[in-house]
Design an enzyme around this catalytic site. Structure first.
Site, PDB file in Angstrom:
ATOM      1  N   LYS A  58       0.820  -1.215   0.000  1.00  0.00           N
ATOM      2  CA  LYS A  58       0.000   0.000   0.000  1.00  0.00           C
ATOM      3  C   LYS A  58       0.852   1.262   0.000  1.00  0.00           C
ATOM      4  CE  LYS A  58      -4.189  -1.491   2.306  1.00  0.00           C
ATOM      5  NZ  LYS A  58      -4.704  -1.669   3.649  1.00  0.00           N
ATOM      6  N   ARG A  59       1.989   1.169   0.691  1.00  0.00           N
ATOM      7  CA  ARG A  59       2.845   2.352   0.828  1.00  0.00           C
ATOM      8  C   ARG A  59       3.256   2.939  -0.521  1.00  0.00           C
ATOM      9  NH1 ARG A  59       7.558   0.862   2.922  1.00  0.00           N
ATOM     10  NH2 ARG A  59       6.621  -1.107   3.594  1.00  0.00           N
TER      11      ARG A  59
END
Ligand code: GLU
Length: 483
Positions: free
Chosen positions: A255-256
């Site tokens: 997700k980062r």
């Protein structure tokens, strides 16, 4: 027998790029062979269930163009296609009991405290405790009595402690593991729901799935699944485990990164067709070096034997390039409708927006590239006169001042500010003075745009700006250069 694949997402949130790739490959493998592509919703982990996530799954498949043959809304005779609904029908319970009867599974009554006290070992970087088969000590009668008495239980697989188990994967070949490595995994949880580990086997069999395609994080559990197939006496499906997708730092796409889900990519302005095309090449490569594919072309060419085992790197730069190619191929009408909101972000004056759109169509990779390319039409930006100097065009601020002063009266008398007329006027002037084209065009374009890079040439820009504004900008240039 008809080839059947399934996409079996868990409704836990956004659609990760890895999941979309599984869906796409499952679709392509099925369609390439004239088979069926099935959707099964794996919602047995009630704690991870996210409201609205099932809708995201359908919306994603639709946007990606992956039409399914069977699924919750399209019964093909193998339903229900939602695991919680299958649980209600007692399907998993019934099959788990069958394994208990065969001695391939057993009831386990151990509580949390006892399980926590078992020694742990590190498997694939995670701490797991291998169950010590303690509850196998109960006779079948004792176990049945406890169940009848209402004692909470789970059902565990009973794996042998000697010998080996071998399974075959189409990409990884034969894989053999020592049975001592196979823990007695839980098949049925105390809430009556099956685990993924059990439900995937039962459902893949009952739904007559011939090819199981999924991420390679399931590779290590596959020997246990194989033991379940054998225990039931069911044929084992063809396995295709897909390589990991990493970010440019070679770590798992997370997700980062900000671009790990289909929704993230759509929000950033990527076109669904471009995303699908890009994802098709995350692990698979065609025989030729073709890079742009329609979905139909992918169906025709997709051979799963050409999927690589090596991790595939998600190169956002390549996706941007590909998106630009899709924008170039887009019909103008559709392009214009999609580009308009981005044009309007920076243009309020009554300019010819369609012409502006034409200028940027071949020059952008993302919709969000548009505003910065065209904002100078709205207002002349402040600029540095050093921009008038161009080595190759042999211009500098002195020559630029002269050119602007010479050409101003010519442009003042032009009535028709169309690109064609303006261009002819400038070219006549160039020929008459025996200048080089760039020697005139460079300062003129700098004056009317105030930018080093523009999506069009000087006279095209002037056509959009109109006579008054064009002349005003040239006079401003003369003023700045005279200082
Ligand atoms: N529900 C599993 C997941 O979302 C499916 C894995 C599989 O395709 O078997 O990861």
């Amino acid at each position: 027998m008809k080839l059947r694949t399934r996409f079996a997402p868990s409704p836990t949130g956004k659609m990760h790029v890895g999941n979309l790739r599984s869906a796409l490959y499952e679709y392509l493998i099925a369609k390439h062979a004239g088979g069926d592509f099935i959707i099964r919703i794996e919602d047995t982990d009630q704690e991870r269930f996210v409201e609205g996530a099932t809708e995201i799954i359908y919306a994603t498949l639709e946007k990606a163009g992956l039409k399914y043959d069977e699924g919750p809304e399209r019964d093909g005779g193998f339903g229900p296609y939602v695991q919680s609904e299958r649980k209600v029908l007692g399907i998993y319970h019934q099959y788990a009991e069958q394994l208990v009867e065969k001695g391939e599974a057993y009831y386990c009554f151990c509580d949390k405290e006892r399980l926590a006290s078992l020694k742990t070992e590190v498997v694939a970087g995670m701490e797991v405790s291998a169950y010590d088969k303690n509850c196998l000590n109960f006779s079948p009668e004792e176990a049945k009595n406890k169940v009848a008495g209402g004692q909470p239980y789970v059902i565990r697989q009973n794996n042998p402690q000697t010998g080996t188990t071998t399974f075959h994967d189409e990409l990884y070949g034969d894989i053999t593991v020592e049975n001592t490595e196979l823990d007695d995994m839980i098949l049925l949880k105390s809430d009556g729901f099956p685990t993924y580990n059990f439900a995937n086997v039962v459902d893949d069999h009952l739904m007559e799935i011939t090819h199981v395609v999924r991420g390679n994080e399931y590779l290590s559990s596959s020997p246990k699944y194989n033991r379940l197939y054998e225990a039931f006496g069911w044929p084992v499906p063809v396995y295709v485990h897909l390589p990991l997708i990493t970010d440019s730092d070679h770590k798992k796409l997370s997700k980062r990164s900000g671009h790990s889900s289909f929704e993230d990519l759509l929000n950033q302005g990527f076109i669904p067709e471009a995303i699908v095309n890009f994802i098709a090449l995350l692990g698979w490569s065609p025989e030729s070096n073709q890079e742009i594919f329609t979905l139909t072309e992918l169906v025709n060419q997709f051979d799963y034997k050409r999927i690589s085992k090596a991790p595939s790197v998600f190169d956002i730069g390549k996706l941007r390039w590909m998106n630009g190619e899709y924008i170039k191929m887009m019909e103008f009408e559709k392009f214009y409708q999609m580009a308009l909101p981005y044009i309007r972000q920076v243009i309020n004056k009554p300019l010819n927006l369609m012409k502006i759109a034409e200028m940027v169509k071949t020059r952008i990779e993302l919709w969000s590239d548009i505003p910065a390319l065209i904002d100078f039409f709205e207002e002349l930006p402040e600029y540095d006169t050093a921009m008038y100097t161009h080595k190759k065009m042999k211009t500098d601020s002195e020559s630029a001042l002269l050119i602007l002063q010479e050409i101003l009266p010519i442009l003042e008398v032009v009535e028709d500010y169309s690109n064609k007329t303006l261009y002819e006027a400038v070219v006549d002037f160039v020929a008459h003075k025996e200048y080089k084209n760039g020697y005139v065009m460079w300062p003129l374009r700098t004056a009317v745009s105030g930018k080093q890079m523009t999506p069009a040439g000087a006279t095209e820009i002037m056509e959009i700006l109109g006579k008054d504004e064009s002349l005003r900008r040239i006079r401003t240039g003369i003023e700045l250069l005279s200082k």
